[in-house]
Design an enzyme around this catalytic site. Structure first.
Site, PDB file in Angstrom:
ATOM      1  N   ARG A  33       0.822  -1.219   0.000  1.00 29.99           N
ATOM      2  CA  ARG A  33       0.000   0.000   0.000  1.00 29.99           C
ATOM      3  C   ARG A  33       0.851   1.261   0.000  1.00 29.99           C
ATOM      4  NH1 ARG A  33      -3.124  -1.847   5.245  1.00 29.99           N
ATOM      5  NH2 ARG A  33      -0.944  -2.468   5.526  1.00 29.99           N
ATOM      6  N   TYR A 152      -4.874 -15.452  14.151  1.00 32.15           N
ATOM      7  CA  TYR A 152      -3.682 -15.397  13.291  1.00 32.15           C
ATOM      8  C   TYR A 152      -3.247 -16.821  12.935  1.00 32.15           C
ATOM      9  CZ  TYR A 152       1.019 -14.655  11.526  1.00 32.15           C
ATOM     10  OH  TYR A 152       2.142 -14.679  10.731  1.00 32.15           O
TER      11      TYR A 152
HETATM   12  P1  NDP Z   1       6.095  -6.591   7.785  1.00 33.96           P
HETATM   13  O1  NDP Z   1       5.051  -5.921   8.611  1.00 33.96           O
HETATM   14  O2  NDP Z   1       7.493  -6.081   7.881  1.00 33.96           O
HETATM   15  O3  NDP Z   1       5.645  -6.595   6.240  1.00 33.96           O
HETATM   16  C1  NDP Z   1       4.327  -6.892   5.871  1.00 33.96           C
HETATM   17  C2  NDP Z   1       4.102  -6.518   4.425  1.00 33.96           C
HETATM   18  O4  NDP Z   1       2.747  -6.875   4.075  1.00 33.96           O
HETATM   19  C3  NDP Z   1       4.266  -5.037   4.161  1.00 33.96           C
HETATM   20  O5  NDP Z   1       4.999  -4.843   2.974  1.00 33.96           O
HETATM   21  C4  NDP Z   1       2.839  -4.541   3.985  1.00 33.96           C
HETATM   22  O6  NDP Z   1       2.783  -3.478   3.042  1.00 33.96           O
HETATM   23  C5  NDP Z   1       2.146  -5.775   3.410  1.00 33.96           C
HETATM   24  N1  NDP Z   1       0.715  -5.704   3.667  1.00 33.96           N
HETATM   25  C6  NDP Z   1       0.078  -5.823   4.862  1.00 33.96           C
HETATM   26  N2  NDP Z   1      -1.234  -5.590   4.721  1.00 33.96           N
HETATM   27  C7  NDP Z   1      -1.435  -5.315   3.396  1.00 33.96           C
HETATM   28  C8  NDP Z   1      -2.582  -4.989   2.623  1.00 33.96           C
HETATM   29  N3  NDP Z   1      -3.793  -4.888   3.172  1.00 33.96           N
HETATM   30  N4  NDP Z   1      -2.434  -4.760   1.314  1.00 33.96           N
HETATM   31  C9  NDP Z   1      -1.209  -4.862   0.726  1.00 33.96           C
HETATM   32  N5  NDP Z   1      -0.084  -5.181   1.402  1.00 33.96           N
HETATM   33  C10 NDP Z   1      -0.201  -5.393   2.731  1.00 33.96           C
HETATM   34  O7  NDP Z   1       6.039  -8.130   8.203  1.00 33.96           O
HETATM   35  P2  NDP Z   1       6.831  -9.442   7.680  1.00 33.96           P
HETATM   36  O8  NDP Z   1       7.788  -9.117   6.620  1.00 33.96           O
HETATM   37  O9  NDP Z   1       7.305 -10.122   8.883  1.00 33.96           O
HETATM   38  O10 NDP Z   1       5.598 -10.272   7.116  1.00 33.96           O
HETATM   39  C11 NDP Z   1       5.573 -10.861   5.839  1.00 33.96           C
HETATM   40  C12 NDP Z   1       4.846 -12.194   5.920  1.00 33.96           C
HETATM   41  O11 NDP Z   1       5.598 -13.078   6.739  1.00 33.96           O
HETATM   42  C13 NDP Z   1       3.444 -12.132   6.537  1.00 33.96           C
HETATM   43  O12 NDP Z   1       2.586 -12.957   5.774  1.00 33.96           O
HETATM   44  C14 NDP Z   1       3.650 -12.722   7.927  1.00 33.96           C
HETATM   45  O13 NDP Z   1       2.475 -13.317   8.425  1.00 33.96           O
HETATM   46  C15 NDP Z   1       4.735 -13.743   7.637  1.00 33.96           C
HETATM   47  N6  NDP Z   1       5.509 -14.188   8.790  1.00 33.96           N
HETATM   48  C16 NDP Z   1       6.212 -13.294   9.555  1.00 33.96           C
HETATM   49  C17 NDP Z   1       6.947 -13.761  10.632  1.00 33.96           C
HETATM   50  C18 NDP Z   1       7.685 -12.833  11.543  1.00 33.96           C
HETATM   51  O14 NDP Z   1       8.052 -13.275  12.667  1.00 33.96           O
HETATM   52  N7  NDP Z   1       7.970 -11.597  11.147  1.00 33.96           N
HETATM   53  C19 NDP Z   1       7.028 -15.194  10.936  1.00 33.96           C
HETATM   54  C20 NDP Z   1       6.240 -16.040  10.077  1.00 33.96           C
HETATM   55  C21 NDP Z   1       5.538 -15.538   9.033  1.00 33.96           C
HETATM   56  P3  NDP Z   1       1.983  -2.103   3.234  1.00 33.96           P
HETATM   57  O15 NDP Z   1       1.811  -1.883   4.704  1.00 33.96           O
HETATM   58  O16 NDP Z   1       2.833  -1.074   2.556  1.00 33.96           O
HETATM   59  O17 NDP Z   1       0.699  -2.337   2.517  1.00 33.96           O
HETATM   60  C1  8X3 Z   2       4.745 -14.906  12.821  1.00 37.70           C
HETATM   61  C2  8X3 Z   2       5.541 -15.390  13.962  1.00 37.70           C
HETATM   62  O1  8X3 Z   2       5.610 -16.187  16.358  1.00 37.70           O
HETATM   63  O2  8X3 Z   2       3.628 -15.019  15.696  1.00 37.70           O
HETATM   64  O3  8X3 Z   2       4.081 -15.845  12.083  1.00 37.70           O
HETATM   65  O4  8X3 Z   2       4.024 -17.244  14.921  1.00 37.70           O
HETATM   66  S1  8X3 Z   2       4.624 -15.966  15.272  1.00 37.70           S
END
Ligand code: NDP
Ligand code: 8X3
Length: 252
Positions: A33, A152
């Site tokens: 976004r 989640y």
């Molecule tokens: P961040 O918050 O750093 O990044 C999330 C990204 O998702 C941003 O680029 C954001 O872009 C985008 N996003 C969120 N909502 C929307 C929306 N409505 N429309 C378009 N884009 C969206 O988190 P992570 O990099 O950690 O997360 C990436 C993925 O990894 C997720 O699916 C998360 O569930 C998964 N994950 C993360 C873990 C962690 O510990 N960090 C562990 C396991 C899985 P913007 O806000 O600009 O729209």
């Molecule tokens: C994101 C990490 O620890 O909330 O998926 O499962 S945790």
């Protein structure tokens, strides 16, 4: 030169994926976004003269927004080789009986419905060419359910199940489907989960070395660059200090 489509490239894992796939001089479609961040990243990535970047700013929760964005691509961008379904979030950490319904809807609309809208729009482009690779970013939360994680965890269980379903549905077209399921990765994830309480978010990563977004990007890059006959179905990647969703060994 491959065409790589990455959702959620403005931060964290998606941004790290954009950086690693840009090294080889690919064509990247980066989405999210926050348009300013996309433009900044495009400028950075195109400093490699062999890399071409197209930005698409839309909210993945909007079916119309997703379809318009994909339809806006001209034909030279539609041969998508790799789709990284990464955009996602956790919001809140409550027991079911205390849960905020708005938070639940944000997670369901983003992590499940948004991923489905994107996949529905892009997968026919892949099946028509009998070529393509979908990499879904799931989570350890899609393998286990932890206290307060309820909705989640359910959304990430859905990603786990949809990854298997996509593989079944598209196997006859030679489409690869990979799920990468990380444990704790230090990104903006916890800042979003705790709604801007950055001190609380930072404390999640105190006392151990979490995964870095680049660790997950490395895995995605590895999976995407295997020979045509080899597919990684599923990868569960944890920090060494994390034994399960709820057990992180901390030195504090
Ligand atoms: P961040 O918050 O750093 O990044 C999330 C990204 O998702 C941003 O680029 C954001 O872009 C985008 N996003 C969120 N909502 C929307 C929306 N409505 N429309 C378009 N884009 C969206 O988190 P992570 O990099 O950690 O997360 C990436 C993925 O990894 C997720 O699916 C998360 O569930 C998964 N994950 C993360 C873990 C962690 O510990 N960090 C562990 C396991 C899985 P913007 O806000 O600009 O729209
Ligand atoms: C994101 C990490 O620890 O909330 O998926 O499962 S945790």
């Amino acid at each position: 030169m491959k065409t790589i489509f990455i959702t959620g490239a403005t931060s964290g894992i998606g941004k790290a994926c954009a950086r690693i796939f840009a090294k080889d001089g690919n064509k990247l479609i980066i989405t999210g976004r926050r348009q300013e961040r996309l433009l900044e990243l495009k400028k950075e990535l195109e400093s490699n003269k062999d890399t071409i970047v197209h930005t698409l700013s839309f909210d993945i929760r909007s079916k119309e927004g997703v379809n318009q964005a994909i339809e806006s691509l001209d034909n030279s961008w539609k041969d998508i080789d790799v789709l990284i379904n990464n955009a996602g979030l956790a919001v809140g950490l409550n027991k079911i009986q205390d849960g905020e319904i708005d938070d639940w809807e944000r997670m369901i609309d983003t992590n499940i419905k948004g991923l489905l809208y994107i996949t529905r729009a892009i997968s026919p482009l892949m099946t028509a060419r009998k070529s393509g690779h979908i990499i879904n970013i799931g989570s350890v939360a899609g393998k286990e359910t932890y206290p307060f994680g309820n909705v989640y965890c359910s959304t990430k269980h859905a990603v786990d199940s949809l990854s298997k379903a996509m593989r079944i549905d598209m196997v006859e077209f030679g489409i690869k489907v990979t799920q990468i399921a990380p444990g704790a990765v230090e990104t903006e994830f916890s800042n979003v989960r705790f709604k801007g309480d950055d001190a609380k978010a930072d404390s999640i990563y105190n006392g151990f070395e979490p995964l870095h977004p680049e660790d997950i990007a490395d895995a995605a890059y590895y999976c995407a660059n295997l020979p045509k006959h080899v597919n990684i179905n599923d990868m569960l990647i944890m920090p060494t200090a994390q034994a399960s969703a709820g057990l992180i060994h901390k030195n504090i």
